[in-house]
Design an enzyme around this catalytic site. Sequence first.
Site, PDB file in Angstrom:
ATOM      1  CG  HIS A  19     -29.319 -29.894 -65.332  1.00 42.93           C
ATOM      2  ND1 HIS A  19     -28.902 -29.454 -66.569  1.00 42.93           N
ATOM      3  CD2 HIS A  19     -29.496 -28.770 -64.587  1.00 42.93           C
ATOM      4  CE1 HIS A  19     -28.845 -28.136 -66.575  1.00 42.93           C
ATOM      5  NE2 HIS A  19     -29.189 -27.684 -65.378  1.00 42.93           N
ATOM      6  CE  LYS A  43     -30.334 -18.713 -66.941  1.00 44.37           C
ATOM      7  NZ  LYS A  43     -29.904 -20.059 -66.544  1.00 44.37           N
ATOM      8  NE  ARG A  93     -24.039 -24.674 -60.587  1.00 38.30           N
ATOM      9  CZ  ARG A  93     -24.299 -24.019 -61.695  1.00 38.30           C
ATOM     10  NH1 ARG A  93     -24.046 -24.574 -62.862  1.00 38.30           N
ATOM     11  NH2 ARG A  93     -24.774 -22.792 -61.683  1.00 38.30           N
ATOM     12  CB  SER A 131     -26.674 -25.122 -69.501  1.00 39.14           C
ATOM     13  OG  SER A 131     -27.381 -26.119 -68.809  1.00 39.14           O
TER      14      SER A 131
HETATM   15  O1  PNS Z   1     -32.047 -23.058 -64.803  1.00 39.60           O
HETATM   16  P1  PNS Z   1     -32.380 -21.646 -64.441  1.00 39.60           P
HETATM   17  O2  PNS Z   1     -32.388 -20.788 -65.665  1.00 39.60           O
HETATM   18  O3  PNS Z   1     -31.516 -21.120 -63.351  1.00 39.60           O
HETATM   19  O4  PNS Z   1     -33.899 -21.668 -63.880  1.00 39.60           O
HETATM   20  C1  PNS Z   1     -34.536 -20.492 -63.506  1.00 39.60           C
HETATM   21  C2  PNS Z   1     -36.044 -20.724 -63.262  1.00 39.60           C
HETATM   22  C3  PNS Z   1     -36.715 -21.336 -64.480  1.00 39.60           C
HETATM   23  C4  PNS Z   1     -36.223 -21.653 -62.088  1.00 39.60           C
HETATM   24  C5  PNS Z   1     -36.673 -19.351 -62.906  1.00 39.60           C
HETATM   25  O5  PNS Z   1     -36.312 -18.408 -63.878  1.00 39.60           O
HETATM   26  C6  PNS Z   1     -38.204 -19.383 -62.826  1.00 39.60           C
HETATM   27  O6  PNS Z   1     -38.775 -20.028 -61.977  1.00 39.60           O
HETATM   28  N1  PNS Z   1     -38.873 -18.660 -63.743  1.00 39.60           N
HETATM   29  C7  PNS Z   1     -40.309 -18.578 -63.809  1.00 39.60           C
HETATM   30  C8  PNS Z   1     -40.803 -17.174 -63.491  1.00 39.60           C
HETATM   31  C9  PNS Z   1     -40.995 -16.980 -61.991  1.00 39.60           C
HETATM   32  O7  PNS Z   1     -41.705 -17.708 -61.326  1.00 39.60           O
HETATM   33  N2  PNS Z   1     -40.334 -15.950 -61.446  1.00 39.60           N
HETATM   34  C10 PNS Z   1     -40.420 -15.615 -60.050  1.00 39.60           C
HETATM   35  C11 PNS Z   1     -39.460 -16.440 -59.201  1.00 39.60           C
HETATM   36  S1  PNS Z   1     -38.075 -15.475 -58.775  1.00 39.60           S
END
Ligand code: PNS
Length: 167
Positions: A19, A43, A93, A131
């Site tokens: 990150h 999650k 990645r 993570s």
């Molecule tokens: O690190 P991660 O868990 O892969 O991040 C995921 C994240 C936070 C980017 C994604 O879950 C998110 O943007 N969530 C907010 C809800 C949202 O906007 N959902 C629609 C987009 S698919």
Amino acid sequence: MHTVKAIYPGTFDPLTNGHLDLIARGAKIVDELVVAILRNSEKGTPLFTVPERLEMISEAVSGFKNVSVTTFDGLLVDFARKQGAKAVLRGIRAISDYEYEFQMAMMNRKLDPELETLFMMPAEKYTYVSSRLIKGVFQLGGDVSALVPPLVVERLKAKVPARGSGE
Ligand code: PNS
């Protein structure tokens, strides 16, 4: 003046060197980068609370002049709009990340056609770091000190005292 603000969203449970590598790369190409921790993650139960993650990331990025850290809830596109951000930064990645990232990027584009997703690749040495793996390995007593910032190692030790100390 034309400035570009981008959001780097994620769960960051916890922040990894992967990150941080991406934050460093992103901070070089956008004017302002906002690291945004999702508060209502689907999650499951996180290891670190949102305030703990906010504190850790803030400390880890304190050396970057154009990087700030905050939290968000709800749709990313709504948060980005409120922030006046033109772009979302995400790391890829390996090919295995692609499908999930593609779906999110396309959904976000559907929800807000003005918001672009920028993909960047972290340094090769972090391509296998996640993570989830960090937590799993640390909880089983493995050494993760080359893969997360030192302050995260300290926080992991405090959270999971019996492990990660060579015992
Ligand atoms: O690190 P991660 O868990 O892969 O991040 C995921 C994240 C936070 C980017 C994604 O879950 C998110 O943007 N969530 C907010 C809800 C949202 O906007 N959902 C629609 C987009 S698919």
